[in-house]
Design a protein around this motif. Structure first.
Motif, mmCIF file in Angstrom:
data_model
loop_
_atom_site.group_PDB
_atom_site.id
_atom_site.type_symbol
_atom_site.label_atom_id
_atom_site.label_comp_id
_atom_site.label_asym_id
_atom_site.label_seq_id
_atom_site.Cartn_x
_atom_site.Cartn_y
_atom_site.Cartn_z
ATOM 1 N N THR A 2 0.830 -1.197 0.000
ATOM 2 C CA THR A 2 0.000 0.000 0.000
ATOM 3 C C THR A 2 0.870 1.254 0.000
ATOM 4 O O THR A 2 2.049 1.214 0.361
ATOM 5 C CB THR A 2 -0.938 0.015 1.217
ATOM 6 O OG1 THR A 2 -0.162 -0.049 2.411
ATOM 7 C CG2 THR A 2 -1.903 -1.171 1.174
ATOM 8 N N TYR A 15 -8.786 0.172 -5.838
ATOM 9 C CA TYR A 15 -7.460 0.179 -5.213
ATOM 10 C C TYR A 15 -7.517 0.202 -3.686
ATOM 11 O O TYR A 15 -6.499 0.105 -3.025
ATOM 12 C CB TYR A 15 -6.659 1.399 -5.680
ATOM 13 C CG TYR A 15 -6.377 1.391 -7.145
ATOM 14 C CD1 TYR A 15 -5.527 0.447 -7.709
ATOM 15 C CD2 TYR A 15 -6.969 2.336 -7.977
ATOM 16 C CE1 TYR A 15 -5.277 0.435 -9.062
ATOM 17 C CE2 TYR A 15 -6.712 2.334 -9.340
ATOM 18 C CZ TYR A 15 -5.872 1.393 -9.873
ATOM 19 O OH TYR A 15 -5.618 1.387 -11.220
ATOM 20 N N LYS A 17 -7.944 -0.777 0.167
ATOM 21 C CA LYS A 17 -7.755 -1.936 1.030
ATOM 22 C C LYS A 17 -8.158 -1.570 2.450
ATOM 23 O O LYS A 17 -7.992 -0.413 2.874
ATOM 24 C CB LYS A 17 -6.273 -2.382 1.030
ATOM 25 C CG LYS A 17 -5.766 -2.838 -0.322
ATOM 26 C CD LYS A 17 -6.459 -4.099 -0.781
ATOM 27 C CE LYS A 17 -5.977 -4.523 -2.165
ATOM 28 N NZ LYS A 17 -6.832 -5.514 -2.786
ATOM 29 N N ASN A 21 -6.403 1.990 3.427
ATOM 30 C CA ASN A 21 -5.185 1.924 2.628
ATOM 31 C C ASN A 21 -5.486 1.941 1.134
ATOM 32 O O ASN A 21 -6.575 1.566 0.691
ATOM 33 C CB ASN A 21 -4.408 0.649 2.979
ATOM 34 C CG ASN A 21 -3.805 0.737 4.359
ATOM 35 O OD1 ASN A 21 -3.112 1.690 4.689
ATOM 36 N ND2 ASN A 21 -4.088 -0.256 5.185
ATOM 37 N N CYS A 22 -4.478 2.367 0.359
ATOM 38 C CA CYS A 22 -4.558 2.432 -1.101
ATOM 39 C C CYS A 22 -3.426 1.593 -1.685
ATOM 40 O O CYS A 22 -2.261 1.807 -1.316
ATOM 41 C CB CYS A 22 -4.415 3.884 -1.551
ATOM 42 S SG CYS A 22 -4.268 4.081 -3.336
ATOM 43 N N ASP A 23 -3.731 0.658 -2.588
ATOM 44 C CA ASP A 23 -2.653 -0.132 -3.167
ATOM 45 C C ASP A 23 -2.363 0.217 -4.626
ATOM 46 O O ASP A 23 -1.753 -0.582 -5.356
ATOM 47 C CB ASP A 23 -2.873 -1.629 -2.959
ATOM 48 C CG ASP A 23 -3.920 -2.237 -3.878
ATOM 49 O OD1 ASP A 23 -4.630 -1.471 -4.567
ATOM 50 O OD2 ASP A 23 -4.019 -3.477 -3.909
#
Ligand code: SF4
Length: 54
Positions: A2, A15, A17, A21-23
């Motif tokens: 992430t 995207y 999570k 969070n951003c992956d």
């Protein structure tokens, strides 16, 4: 993996999570309506967003 330091609550983004969070490998943030100057956070927007359903 992430993006360190990015916290996001847009849980329907593909995207996203859990844990805010951003992956994505990177994100693009622009001013709503164009230009390069925002006055409030509400006027900024993650352009990397993609709906989970698209
Ligand atoms: S791409 Fe943007 S909207 Fe999507 S999870 Fe990452 S920061 Fe949030």
């Amino acid at each position: 993996m992430t993006l360190s330091g990015v916290k996001c609550t847009v849980s329907n983004c593909k995207y996203w999570k859990s844990g805010e969070n951003c992956d994505a490998s990177a994100i693009q943030v622009n001013v709503d309506g164009g230009g390069a100057s925002a006055r409030q956070s509400e006027q900024t927007n993650c352009q990397t967003f993609q709906s989970k359903n698209s």
